[in-house]
Design a protein around this motif. Sequence first.
Motif, mmCIF file in Angstrom:
data_model
loop_
_atom_site.group_PDB
_atom_site.id
_atom_site.type_symbol
_atom_site.label_atom_id
_atom_site.label_comp_id
_atom_site.label_asym_id
_atom_site.label_seq_id
_atom_site.Cartn_x
_atom_site.Cartn_y
_atom_site.Cartn_z
ATOM 1 N N UNK A 162 0.827 -1.208 0.000
ATOM 2 C CA UNK A 162 0.000 0.000 0.000
ATOM 3 C C UNK A 162 0.855 1.248 0.000
ATOM 4 N N UNK A 163 0.725 2.022 -1.045
ATOM 5 C CA UNK A 163 1.500 3.260 -1.192
ATOM 6 C C UNK A 163 0.704 4.414 -0.595
ATOM 7 N N UNK A 164 0.909 4.639 0.689
ATOM 8 C CA UNK A 164 0.186 5.703 1.394
ATOM 9 C C UNK A 164 1.070 6.241 2.512
ATOM 10 N N UNK A 165 0.959 7.534 2.787
ATOM 11 C CA UNK A 165 1.778 8.165 3.820
ATOM 12 C C UNK A 165 1.531 7.558 5.194
ATOM 13 N N UNK A 166 0.319 7.080 5.446
ATOM 14 C CA UNK A 166 0.010 6.551 6.765
ATOM 15 C C UNK A 166 0.465 5.098 6.946
ATOM 16 N N UNK A 167 0.978 4.463 5.874
ATOM 17 C CA UNK A 167 1.412 3.074 5.964
ATOM 18 C C UNK A 167 2.888 2.997 6.361
ATOM 19 N N UNK A 168 3.194 2.593 7.587
ATOM 20 C CA UNK A 168 4.588 2.573 8.033
ATOM 21 C C UNK A 168 5.370 1.360 7.545
ATOM 22 N N UNK A 169 4.698 0.430 6.863
ATOM 23 C CA UNK A 169 5.356 -0.817 6.469
ATOM 24 C C UNK A 169 5.642 -0.889 4.973
ATOM 25 N N UNK A 170 5.320 0.140 4.244
ATOM 26 C CA UNK A 170 5.454 0.157 2.790
ATOM 27 C C UNK A 170 6.871 -0.256 2.365
ATOM 28 N N UNK A 171 6.952 -1.325 1.526
ATOM 29 C CA UNK A 171 8.217 -1.757 0.958
ATOM 30 C C UNK A 171 9.175 -2.400 1.938
ATOM 31 N N UNK A 172 8.731 -2.712 3.134
ATOM 32 C CA UNK A 172 9.606 -3.323 4.134
ATOM 33 C C UNK A 172 9.943 -4.752 3.707
ATOM 34 N N UNK A 173 11.235 -5.068 3.460
ATOM 35 C CA UNK A 173 11.583 -6.415 2.988
ATOM 36 C C UNK A 173 11.236 -7.513 3.983
ATOM 37 N N UNK A 174 11.235 -7.208 5.270
ATOM 38 C CA UNK A 174 10.873 -8.221 6.261
ATOM 39 C C UNK A 174 9.397 -8.595 6.137
ATOM 40 N N UNK A 175 8.557 -7.611 5.812
ATOM 41 C CA UNK A 175 7.131 -7.885 5.593
ATOM 42 C C UNK A 175 6.967 -8.792 4.379
ATOM 43 N N UNK A 176 7.697 -8.490 3.309
ATOM 44 C CA UNK A 176 7.614 -9.317 2.106
ATOM 45 C C UNK A 176 8.108 -10.727 2.391
ATOM 46 N N UNK A 177 9.190 -10.851 3.141
ATOM 47 C CA UNK A 177 9.706 -12.174 3.473
ATOM 48 C C UNK A 177 8.679 -12.978 4.259
ATOM 49 N N UNK A 178 8.018 -12.331 5.178
ATOM 50 C CA UNK A 178 6.985 -13.018 5.959
ATOM 51 C C UNK A 178 5.808 -13.427 5.071
#
Length: 874
Positions: free
Chosen positions: A334-350
């Motif tokens: 999600x490309x949004x200013x309020x999303x603190x996880x945008x593009x986080x590789x750890x999130x993608x790995x999970x």
Amino acid sequence: MMKMREIALTVLTVAFTVFSGYAENPGAAKPFPGPFDAEAMVYYIVHEGGDLKINVGFERRQFEPAGQAVTLPQAMTFQLYDAEERPVKTEFHRFPDDGKTRRLDFSYEFKSAPAGIYQVRTAVTANSRISGSLSTEPAAPFGVMPSRCMMAAGRGQCAYVYVPPKADTLKIYNRGAETTVCGPDGKTLATVESNQRGTVTVTPENIYKLTFSKSGIVGFDGFPVILCPDPETAKKIRAGVVFASDGTMFFHQFQVRMWEWMKQLSPAQLEVKAVPLESLKEKFMAVPASAALIGPDGAFNHAAWLFENQNLDPKSPDYGDSRNFGYLALFYALNAEFNPYRGNPAILNRLLLNQYRRLLKLDANGTFHSGWSDYSGGDALSTLAPYLSFMLCGKEMPQEEKELWEAGIGFEINRFCLSRVSCENQSAHWLVDAYCMYLGGAGEVYKDIAAFVAAADADPELNRFIKTGYMQEQYGPDSTYQGLCACNLAFYYAMSHDKNIEDVLSKIYSLFNHTVAPEPDGTRYGASNFCHRTKGSWVHRQWNGGTNLMSGWNEDAACWYDSNGDSAKTRLAKYLGWRGDRSWYENNERWTVGYAMSPWLPMWSSYFYPVTPVNDAKLPVLRSDRFFRDFNGEFYCDREPDSYTVVYAGKTSYDWRKNAYSQVPFGKDWKKDGDTYTPVSAAEKKAGWCPTQGIALFWTPGYGNCIIGKNWNVYTGQFVRADLPGGKVSWPDYWTGACSYDKAKKVLSISNRMWNLPMTSERKIGFLDNGISVTVKLTREKPSEIQKTVEQIPYLKKADAKVEFFRSGKWSAEPGADTGKIRFVNSAGKGVLVTLAEPTVSSFGPSTAHFEHTMGLIELGIRDSLSYRIAAIR
């Protein structure tokens, strides 16, 4: 037909010689020849290295699909995989509607191709009468495997089968065919006769010979049964199994790559902490639509729970977690200013850890189940979250990981994208899945497939149910599952704006809205006597029918629009600091994993695909005070200034479905409290009793709903009921129904045999300016044991209304003999009057409570005939 891609596909005119490299070998067995007649096939090609040309052909034996209530045009998909089982090409084609073209041939060339096992996977539309063929240049041996289906086998044909490690049984199902199994020593182990099922004990890593002594259809289970022309080919293909570096066995090479990737992840690559949403308050408040992404039915409040509860132990058999962690895709993409996880590789790995774990369970046939059953409905139900996750992340992630995920997720949609089943809410999942593949970057071919299926949904020649206005559920209309189906279709429309599906949804919403009417206070009730699968009315449609997603385009959808209560500002203020405690999650885990990514969630209709609802939308009964609508001879709706009547007269289900019903009043899981029955088990609350023709609704503006036909049990339908010895009952047999409508007289005639009784019920319903007339005639062919015969009037019980009977010249609250009239009157003095042509005996029957309302029952005694009128009290 979609355009052929220039780099690989050329039309061929070569003849196909199946297993040509072995046909002339005197030491080889007679090969299992093509063409191959099966709904889906996998070809395993043994290539020794060098240039390789693969030729794929499809031939139709007739120019139209087999006669089915619902079908797809004759079409096919095929995929080519290289020696590492990496997808090289996915193609979709349909036969032209020219009545001439019988065969389509395609080819693909590999230059300097390394040695290995190459694959071609094909699927054709069910009942399409299309067979497939394959050949190679230079000629190479190959094995074939039916993919979740049965295949044709000819008399005298034989094949060799390799048994993979850990397998110990071979299961065979013959229809017409007869199969003999010989062991590695050549001795006969078993013969499975025609139209029988058999189980043969086998030894792993050995080769068995199958011989078909009779022609017919055959299916296999127990392990991936790859039919090969000789033992050497079977040994090289080795049932398609491959092994990871630690010895773990898989059926696909992509699974090995996924397994190795999962094993090499370090704890640091999975480390992520939840960010308190309070710290992002200003950013959320700046985007009011973000309110749909928080709260119990949102996503962001559950981040901490998801991070803390995913199984990250590489030694655990549940490493990665088998639950649906689809919200991780939202966090990552999600490309949004309020999303603190945008593009986080750890999130993608999970996310990939969770998705790969699921894909490790794929069978060799490309689905999550083995065997010969091609019914894909159950498969479809668990697909939305994975494909929606791919839709969100496919174009946002590194190419290598994306290609691996796409390779795995492609197998199931490729196998089933052209399948339709008798419960269309299930089929509709594949439509959404295909378009998600396209949006995730898997190629235009999936957009073409989705458009192809959508066009068939809208075509009344291919989908006879849409002539009336619904997608079938067990061969007829159903209100609750129609909602689930419509939601899937609406979600596809929100993504694609496909005009065909807009037309389909317009018909669905219009028809089912006609089966609902409001009370004076606005409360809505609907009929379900016509429902073929569940007990609920359109008021209880599942997933809200996608009405929020469609409310900007369609008035019939907009009249159900649900703003989800609080304003965006209030919701944000309420939930930005909320997190469920342990006990909350113990009782509501479904909101974090079970429901995650579901198309009915507010995030889709309010954030990703927001709409402005059509203003002042109304149900059909409130839009006009006079209309008559005939929905394809199945539903008749008559609106007069003083009344509204709906009658169901359809008969669409197949005769064999009758075996699902018995002559008992209702299922066993009903609790009686006084004179009221209530279903108590989950199965009984859901499963419909029996579809029946007859009055579905009688409504007046002042009184609201009076008569409502339900399929809850025998006491909630509007028809004749005969009570028999032993607690059994009989009623008009749906499957013998014969209906006709006289337009000039405005009279609908419905004739049925009584259920397993030598008696016929003939009903005439006349549509009048002020209500309806009803005449019932019973014809008894011979005496039978009947304890009581009554005409049923099921009515909605209301707290502010009373029922009275006109007997012996006065009104009484008690029914009884010589009843001439019955009236239903509310506190405002508005009501409905039933006037009998001749006085008869009346009584109260059992009441039924379900879906938060209660249906009462009035019984009118009938011997041979009965006539009455139903009208508004003016």
